[in-house]
Structure formats: structure tokens, C-alpha cells
Design an enzyme around this catalytic site. Structure first.
Site, PDB file in Angstrom:
ATOM      1  N   ALA A  41       0.731  -1.424   0.273  1.00 34.95           N
ATOM      2  CA  ALA A  41      -0.055   0.577  -0.018  1.00 34.95           C
ATOM      3  C   ALA A  41       0.987   1.503   0.311  1.00 34.95           C
ATOM      4  O   ALA A  41       1.011   1.741   0.840  1.00 34.95           O
ATOM      5  CB  ALA A  41      -1.239   0.444   1.271  1.00 34.95           C
ATOM      6  N   LEU A  42       2.117   1.584  -1.059  1.00 37.85           N
ATOM      7  CA  LEU A  42       2.351   2.123  -0.880  1.00 37.85           C
ATOM      8  C   LEU A  42       2.394   3.962  -1.187  1.00 37.85           C
ATOM      9  O   LEU A  42       1.041   3.380  -1.755  1.00 37.85           O
ATOM     10  CB  LEU A  42       4.035   1.727  -2.453  1.00 37.85           C
ATOM     11  N   HIS A  46       7.013   6.247   1.550  1.00 37.13           N
ATOM     12  CA  HIS A  46       7.832   4.664   1.653  1.00 37.13           C
ATOM     13  C   HIS A  46       8.704   5.117   0.043  1.00 37.13           C
ATOM     14  O   HIS A  46       9.661   4.554  -0.032  1.00 37.13           O
ATOM     15  CB  HIS A  46       7.198   3.755   0.272  1.00 37.13           C
TER      16      HIS A  46
END
Ligand code: PAF
Length: 287
Positions: A41-42, A46
């Protein structure tokens, strides 16, 4: 007109043997390797880790594994967002070299019986309200570090206690990997980026930046060595007035030992965990 560069292909590595073979090939070519552990769920937070990893090392591997052992029985493991193809597309745009995508059986084969627990640092803040969470994190991260054996592994400062726990575990167990923290990425209104922000309703999203405003107010109030209790009481009241509840903790702690502080005399953090509706948000700032 020159077309924009096409995103590079991201190697998909499914098991430990494939990961090790790839890292060995890079090392044999004289290349350095960074690991960015994630649960997918970048988001931009990230990607900031990936960019910092690229600044440190020639090759970057991003692991994506929603680790069951760090979720409590009433937490959001089953509804945690899983959007692998979106994640891979973002990694390709950012130029990450490989995604390590182990499954549960790879990380926890039948008979798995070893847990890494870090004492002291986990007795405060999220530790008491999420029993077993940091053992789950420390165990999976230790495994990821030993599987990949990168030069550097990068983690966000948004999970500040997690970062300190991982640093301590790596140091105590002589894991030969440098652990590096990366500053929190925020929306323009101050909300820290988090995969869980996508759970927020529109109304909750409007209230959410209060958490950062409160942290900043507390940090400013205690910076000169004033007692922390009044600023924390005022901050807790402000969060509750904005619709947060329960506020699990709002606390000023030593930045290294994470011991709670009545007054600040050295490097310290203000840290918070609070529910907004069904969503648990955490954040912290330096004092
Ligand atoms: O911060 C996270 O996303 C996770 O806790 C981590 C470090 C990838 C371990 O599962």
C-alpha cells in the site's frame, strides 16, 4: 518532443533463494544493496525511503509482506490494503530494482518457533497497548535483514518506536546491516502519510491534521525545559475536542531510551497514538 523515460522493470523475487541469488549477483558485480521493508500500500513516504536508499546504494530491493504476527486479534490484518500491482507500478516509476514478495509459508514455515523480543524499549508507548506487536516486527525484520543481508535498511521515522526497536535488535544480534531512519513525509496540512489514512472518511480526514498541530504545540511548549504535564494535558484536550478518542498516549520521551520525560534536557520526541473513528493514527515530532 522527447517522450518521458519509461519506467524500468522491477524484478519480482518470490522466495529466499531467489532473493539471495540476486543480491549475490549484484555483490559479485561490485554493487551495493539497500533494503526497504514495507507492508505494501505504498505512498510517497515509502517512495522517500526508496529514493534515500538509491542515494545510499546502487541497488534497491523493496520487500512487501503484510506480516500477520505484528497484528493483534482485533486489529486490521484482514482489511489491511493489498494493492500489489499498484505498488509494483510505483516502484517501477521510482526506479527500484526488485520487489521481494515472500508468502506467509516462506516467512513462517511449519514449526516456526523463534521470536525476537526487545525489552525496555517496548514497555512504553505502543508496547502496552499492542501486546506482541513489536515482537512480530522485530522477528520479521530480523528475518528480512538476514535473508537479504543488504548494506543498509531504511525505515520511516513516523514509526519512531519501531525504528528504535529495530536498531536495538540489529545491534544486539550483530546483524551486519546499517539501520537508517528517514524523516516523515507529510501532506501540506501536516498529516503524516500512512497506508491507514485511506480508511479515513472525508470528515475524519479534515480533523486528522490536528494530530500534527498538537505535536508541534507540545514540542514548542516543552523545548526550553518546562514541565511536560501541562502541555500534554492541553494537547490531549485539543485532540479530544477535534474528535479523536480514545487517545492511547500523548507523551514526551527520550529520543534514545524512549523513557517518558517530565522535563526535556536532551534529544526528545513527542509521540501520539489516537483513534479517529475506527482508524488508529500514530505520529511524532522531534523536540
Ligand atoms: O513499518 C512497516 O511497514 C512494518 O512494520 C515493517 C517494518 C515492514 C515490518 O513488517
Amino acid at each position: 518532443m522527447t517522450p518521458p523515460p519509461s519506467p524500468s522493470a522491477v524484478l519480482r523475487l518470490g522466495d529466499v533463494a531467489a532473493l539471495r541469488a540476486q543480491v549475490r549477483a549484484w555483490r559479485n558485480a561490485g554493487e551495493t544493496v539497500a533494503l526497504v521493508p514495507t507492508m505494501g500500500a505504498l505512498h510517497e513516504g515509502h517512495l522517500a525511503l526508496v529514493r534515500q536508499a538509491q542515494a545510499r546504494c546502487r541497488r534497491v530491493v523493496v520487500s512487501i509482506f503484510v506480516n500477520p504476527t505484528q497484528f493483534g486479534p482485533n486489529e486490521d490484518f484482514s482489511r489491511y490494503p493489498r494493492v500489489l500491482e499498484d505498488d509494483i507500478a510505483l516502484l517501477a516509476e521510482t526506479g527500484a530494482d526488485a520487489a521481494y514478495l515472500p508468502d506467509v509459508a516462506t516467512m513462517y514455515p511449519p514449526g516456526f518457533a523463534t521470536t525476537v523480543t526487545v525489552e525496555g524499549l517496548t514497555d512504553v508507548l505502543c508496547g502496552p497497548v499492542r501486546p506482541g506487536h513489536f515482537a512480530g516486527v522485530a522477528t520479521v525484520v530480523t528475518k528480512l535483514l538476514l535473508q537479504a543481508l543488504p548494506d543498509v535498511a531504511l525505515f520511516g521515522e513516523k514509526d519512531f518506536q519501531q525504528l528504535q526497536v529495530i536498531r536495538r535488535a540489529a545491534r544486539d544480534l550483530d546483524v551486519p546491516v546499517a539501520i537508517e531512519g528517514v524523516p516523515t513525509v507529510r501532506e501540506a496540512d501536516g498529516l503524516a502519510l500512512s497506508s491507514r489514512n485511506r480508511y479515513l472518511s472525508d470528515e475524519e480526514r479534515r480533523a486528522a491534521p490536528t494530530i500534527h498541530a498538537v505535536l508541534q504545540r507540545v514540542a514548542a511548549a516543552v523545548r526550553g525545559g518546562a514541565a511536560t504535564a501541562p502541555a500534554l494535558a492541553e494537547g490531549r484536550a485539543a485532540l479530544e475536542a477535534a474528535g479523536f478518542g480514545p487517545v492511547q498516549y500523548l507523551s514526551v520521551n527520550d529520543a534514545e531510551s524512549l523513557a517518558p520525560l517530565d522535563r526535556v534536557a536532551g534529544p526528545a520526541r513527542v509521540l501520539v497514538a489516537a483513534y479517529l473513528g475506527r482508524t488508529r493514527l500514530i505520529d511524532n515530532v522531534a523536540v
